[in-house]
Design a protein around this motif. Structure first.
Motif, PDB file in Angstrom:
ATOM      1  N   SER A 253       0.810  -1.223   0.000  1.00 35.24           N
ATOM      2  CA  SER A 253       0.000   0.000   0.000  1.00 35.24           C
ATOM      3  C   SER A 253       0.844   1.273   0.000  1.00 35.24           C
ATOM      4  O   SER A 253       0.518   2.231  -0.714  1.00 35.24           O
ATOM      5  CB  SER A 253      -0.957   0.002   1.199  1.00 35.24           C
ATOM      6  N   TRP A 254       1.928   1.305   0.764  1.00 31.58           N
ATOM      7  CA  TRP A 254       2.757   2.515   0.799  1.00 31.58           C
ATOM      8  C   TRP A 254       3.336   2.809  -0.582  1.00 31.58           C
ATOM      9  O   TRP A 254       3.322   3.954  -1.038  1.00 31.58           O
ATOM     10  CB  TRP A 254       3.896   2.351   1.809  1.00 31.58           C
ATOM     11  N   GLY A 255       3.829   1.771  -1.261  1.00 25.62           N
ATOM     12  CA  GLY A 255       4.405   1.975  -2.578  1.00 25.62           C
ATOM     13  C   GLY A 255       3.383   2.464  -3.584  1.00 25.62           C
ATOM     14  O   GLY A 255       3.658   3.360  -4.393  1.00 25.62           O
ATOM     15  N   SER A 256       2.195   1.891  -3.543  1.00 21.63           N
ATOM     16  CA  SER A 256       1.138   2.326  -4.454  1.00 21.63           C
ATOM     17  C   SER A 256       0.762   3.777  -4.202  1.00 21.63           C
ATOM     18  O   SER A 256       0.584   4.565  -5.141  1.00 21.63           O
ATOM     19  CB  SER A 256      -0.091   1.428  -4.294  1.00 21.63           C
ATOM     20  N   ALA A 257       0.661   4.151  -2.939  1.00 25.44           N
ATOM     21  CA  ALA A 257       0.320   5.535  -2.596  1.00 25.44           C
ATOM     22  C   ALA A 257       1.403   6.504  -3.058  1.00 25.44           C
ATOM     23  O   ALA A 257       1.106   7.624  -3.508  1.00 25.44           O
ATOM     24  CB  ALA A 257       0.105   5.666  -1.094  1.00 25.44           C
ATOM     25  N   GLN A 258       2.658   6.076  -2.977  1.00 23.63           N
ATOM     26  CA  GLN A 258       3.736   6.937  -3.467  1.00 23.63           C
ATOM     27  C   GLN A 258       3.676   7.081  -4.986  1.00 23.63           C
ATOM     28  O   GLN A 258       4.053   8.113  -5.548  1.00 23.63           O
ATOM     29  CB  GLN A 258       5.092   6.374  -3.038  1.00 23.63           C
ATOM     30  N   GLY A 259       3.194   6.030  -5.661  1.00 23.25           N
ATOM     31  CA  GLY A 259       2.971   6.137  -7.092  1.00 23.25           C
ATOM     32  C   GLY A 259       1.941   7.204  -7.418  1.00 23.25           C
ATOM     33  O   GLY A 259       2.109   7.980  -8.364  1.00 23.25           O
TER      34      GLY A 259
ATOM     35  N   LEU B  19      -4.278   0.708   2.038  1.00 21.10           N
ATOM     36  CA  LEU B  19      -4.166   1.629   0.900  1.00 21.10           C
ATOM     37  C   LEU B  19      -4.987   2.899   1.112  1.00 21.10           C
ATOM     38  O   LEU B  19      -4.515   3.997   0.794  1.00 21.10           O
ATOM     39  CB  LEU B  19      -4.606   0.940  -0.394  1.00 21.10           C
ATOM     40  N   VAL B  20      -6.179   2.764   1.629  1.00 20.86           N
ATOM     41  CA  VAL B  20      -7.022   3.951   1.836  1.00 20.86           C
ATOM     42  C   VAL B  20      -6.324   4.951   2.742  1.00 20.86           C
ATOM     43  O   VAL B  20      -6.250   6.152   2.446  1.00 20.86           O
ATOM     44  CB  VAL B  20      -8.397   3.558   2.430  1.00 20.86           C
ATOM     45  N   GLU B  21      -5.791   4.463   3.844  1.00 17.24           N
ATOM     46  CA  GLU B  21      -5.106   5.343   4.785  1.00 17.24           C
ATOM     47  C   GLU B  21      -3.853   5.960   4.157  1.00 17.24           C
ATOM     48  O   GLU B  21      -3.550   7.147   4.381  1.00 17.24           O
ATOM     49  CB  GLU B  21      -4.722   4.565   6.047  1.00 17.24           C
ATOM     50  N   ALA B  22      -3.134   5.167   3.373  1.00 17.32           N
ATOM     51  CA  ALA B  22      -1.921   5.673   2.723  1.00 17.32           C
ATOM     52  C   ALA B  22      -2.253   6.741   1.690  1.00 17.32           C
ATOM     53  O   ALA B  22      -1.551   7.756   1.576  1.00 17.32           O
ATOM     54  CB  ALA B  22      -1.158   4.524   2.072  1.00 17.32           C
ATOM     55  N   LEU B  23      -3.323   6.545   0.924  1.00 16.16           N
ATOM     56  CA  LEU B  23      -3.728   7.537  -0.068  1.00 16.16           C
ATOM     57  C   LEU B  23      -4.246   8.812   0.594  1.00 16.16           C
ATOM     58  O   LEU B  23      -3.990   9.924   0.119  1.00 16.16           O
ATOM     59  CB  LEU B  23      -4.807   6.962  -0.988  1.00 16.16           C
ATOM     60  N   LYS B  24      -4.962   8.645   1.689  1.00 18.33           N
ATOM     61  CA  LYS B  24      -5.456   9.815   2.425  1.00 18.33           C
ATOM     62  C   LYS B  24      -4.290  10.642   2.956  1.00 18.33           C
ATOM     63  O   LYS B  24      -4.315  11.879   2.924  1.00 18.33           O
ATOM     64  CB  LYS B  24      -6.364   9.379   3.572  1.00 18.33           C
ATOM     65  N   ALA B  25      -3.251   9.957   3.426  1.00 17.41           N
ATOM     66  CA  ALA B  25      -2.062  10.659   3.930  1.00 17.41           C
ATOM     67  C   ALA B  25      -1.378  11.420   2.806  1.00 17.41           C
ATOM     68  O   ALA B  25      -0.934  12.562   2.990  1.00 17.41           O
ATOM     69  CB  ALA B  25      -1.099   9.663   4.569  1.00 17.41           C
ATOM     70  N   VAL B  26      -1.289  10.820   1.617  1.00 13.84           N
ATOM     71  CA  VAL B  26      -0.696  11.494   0.469  1.00 13.84           C
ATOM     72  C   VAL B  26      -1.505  12.737   0.112  1.00 13.84           C
ATOM     73  O   VAL B  26      -0.950  13.811  -0.163  1.00 13.84           O
ATOM     74  CB  VAL B  26      -0.618  10.544  -0.750  1.00 13.84           C
ATOM     75  N   ALA B  27      -2.835  12.602   0.125  1.00  8.24           N
ATOM     76  CA  ALA B  27      -3.698  13.738  -0.199  1.00  8.24           C
ATOM     77  C   ALA B  27      -3.475  14.896   0.771  1.00  8.24           C
ATOM     78  O   ALA B  27      -3.439  16.067   0.366  1.00  8.24           O
ATOM     79  CB  ALA B  27      -5.165  13.306  -0.174  1.00  8.24           C
ATOM     80  N   GLU B  28      -3.291  14.577   2.039  1.00  9.16           N
ATOM     81  CA  GLU B  28      -3.067  15.627   3.040  1.00  9.16           C
ATOM     82  C   GLU B  28      -1.710  16.287   2.838  1.00  9.16           C
ATOM     83  O   GLU B  28      -1.589  17.515   2.900  1.00  9.16           O
ATOM     84  CB  GLU B  28      -3.178  15.025   4.444  1.00  9.16           C
ATOM     85  N   ILE B  29      -0.693  15.486   2.572  1.00 14.53           N
ATOM     86  CA  ILE B  29       0.654  16.026   2.372  1.00 14.53           C
ATOM     87  C   ILE B  29       0.720  16.900   1.121  1.00 14.53           C
ATOM     88  O   ILE B  29       1.336  17.973   1.114  1.00 14.53           O
ATOM     89  CB  ILE B  29       1.685  14.884   2.276  1.00 14.53           C
ATOM     90  N   LYS B  30       0.056  16.444   0.066  1.00 14.01           N
ATOM     91  CA  LYS B  30       0.085  17.160  -1.211  1.00 14.01           C
ATOM     92  C   LYS B  30      -0.970  18.261  -1.299  1.00 14.01           C
ATOM     93  O   LYS B  30      -1.012  19.008  -2.287  1.00 14.01           O
ATOM     94  CB  LYS B  30      -0.125  16.173  -2.364  1.00 14.01           C
ATOM     95  N   CYS B  31      -1.821  18.351  -0.280  1.00 15.28           N
ATOM     96  CA  CYS B  31      -2.881  19.375  -0.244  1.00 15.28           C
ATOM     97  C   CYS B  31      -3.813  19.250  -1.445  1.00 15.28           C
ATOM     98  O   CYS B  31      -4.080  20.228  -2.166  1.00 15.28           O
ATOM     99  CB  CYS B  31      -2.276  20.776  -0.178  1.00 15.28           C
ATOM    100  N   VAL B  32      -4.289  18.026  -1.689  1.00 22.34           N
ATOM    101  CA  VAL B  32      -5.263  17.781  -2.742  1.00 22.34           C
ATOM    102  C   VAL B  32      -6.492  17.137  -2.103  1.00 22.34           C
ATOM    103  O   VAL B  32      -6.491  16.769  -0.932  1.00 22.34           O
ATOM    104  CB  VAL B  32      -4.693  16.873  -3.852  1.00 22.34           C
ATOM    105  N   HIS B  33      -7.538  16.989  -2.883  1.00 22.80           N
ATOM    106  CA  HIS B  33      -8.792  16.439  -2.392  1.00 22.80           C
ATOM    107  C   HIS B  33      -8.733  14.914  -2.374  1.00 22.80           C
ATOM    108  O   HIS B  33      -7.961  14.293  -3.104  1.00 22.80           O
ATOM    109  CB  HIS B  33      -9.951  16.926  -3.262  1.00 22.80           C
TER     110      HIS B  33
END
Length: 213
Positions: A102-108, A159-173
């Motif tokens: 999940s972490w790798g996919s979220a980084q993608g 994956l959901v949590e990892a993607l949510k974290a990416v969204a917060e870091i990148k300031c996207v929806h």
């Protein structure tokens, strides 16, 4: 008229579970979304760029063109001006050909956000808003997906949590499609027509808030 680009895979493409057929536009969630928004008085065009087997940032050893990071910049450029880009990827990262978790996919996905923001659009054109969609959890692949997605339920956990974290870091929806529906019981990956309608209708008010009336 405002343009919305859906950058996805076979799930957003509208692949009918258990087949190689595709739902018509008004049955798959991008079409349901467009029709719902326009019925409410908006003026939008949903542009589908959804390729079966597309991963976030990895090559497919058997089929060319499945690396989502390749060509995305050009997609943004040729569809500008765009009000919103929906990134709906991740499921295929968990195919048995790769040992991605999940972490790798979220980084993608994070890499795709950067590509959208750096795309060489014409001077003066607005940068699009970005919405990350978390795909349905892979719980029990069925049919031909049993082998193709062997081990995927375990590797996609978080994956959901990892993607949510990416969204917060990148300031996207961010929107979790699991809050509306899961994957089809037929193949464990795609959505049936009722599930497509649920996703499209649930996204409509979210996107109205992002892009305005």
């Amino acid at each position: 008229m405002k343009q919305i680009v859906v950058y996805g895979d076979s799930v957003s493409f509208g692949m009918i579970p258990g087949s190689r057929d595709r739902y018509p536009f008004d049955k798959r969630w991008p079409g349901v979304l467009e029709n719902s928004l326009n019925a409410e008085g908006a003026s939008v065009r949903v542009i589908e760029n959804c390729l079966a087997g597309r991963k976030t940032s990895w090559d497919d050893p058997f089929r060319p063109g499945r690396n989502g990071a390749q060509g995305l910049s050009e997609v943004i450029e040729l569809n500008s001006p765009t009000a919103l880009v929906l990134i709906s990827l991740g499921t295929n990262d968990f195919q048995a050909t790769h040992d991605i978790k999940s972490w790798g996919s979220a980084q993608g996905v994070a890499k795709l956000v950067d590509i959208v923001r750096q795309a060489p659009i014409e001077p003066g054109m607005p940068r699009p808003e970005i919405l990350i969609l978390a795909p349905a959890d892979i719980v029990e692949p069925k049919g031909e997906n049993i082998v193709k997605f062997e081990g995927a339920p375990a590797r996609c956990k978080g994956l959901v949590e990892a993607l949510k974290a990416v969204a917060e870091i990148k300031c996207v929806h961010f929107f979790d499609t699991n809050s509306v529906t899961g994957a089809s019981e037929v193949d464990g990956i795609h959505h049936d027509d009722v599930q497509h309608v649920k996703i499209g209708k649930a996204l409509a008010p979210v996107i109205r808030r992002i892009i305005g009336s």
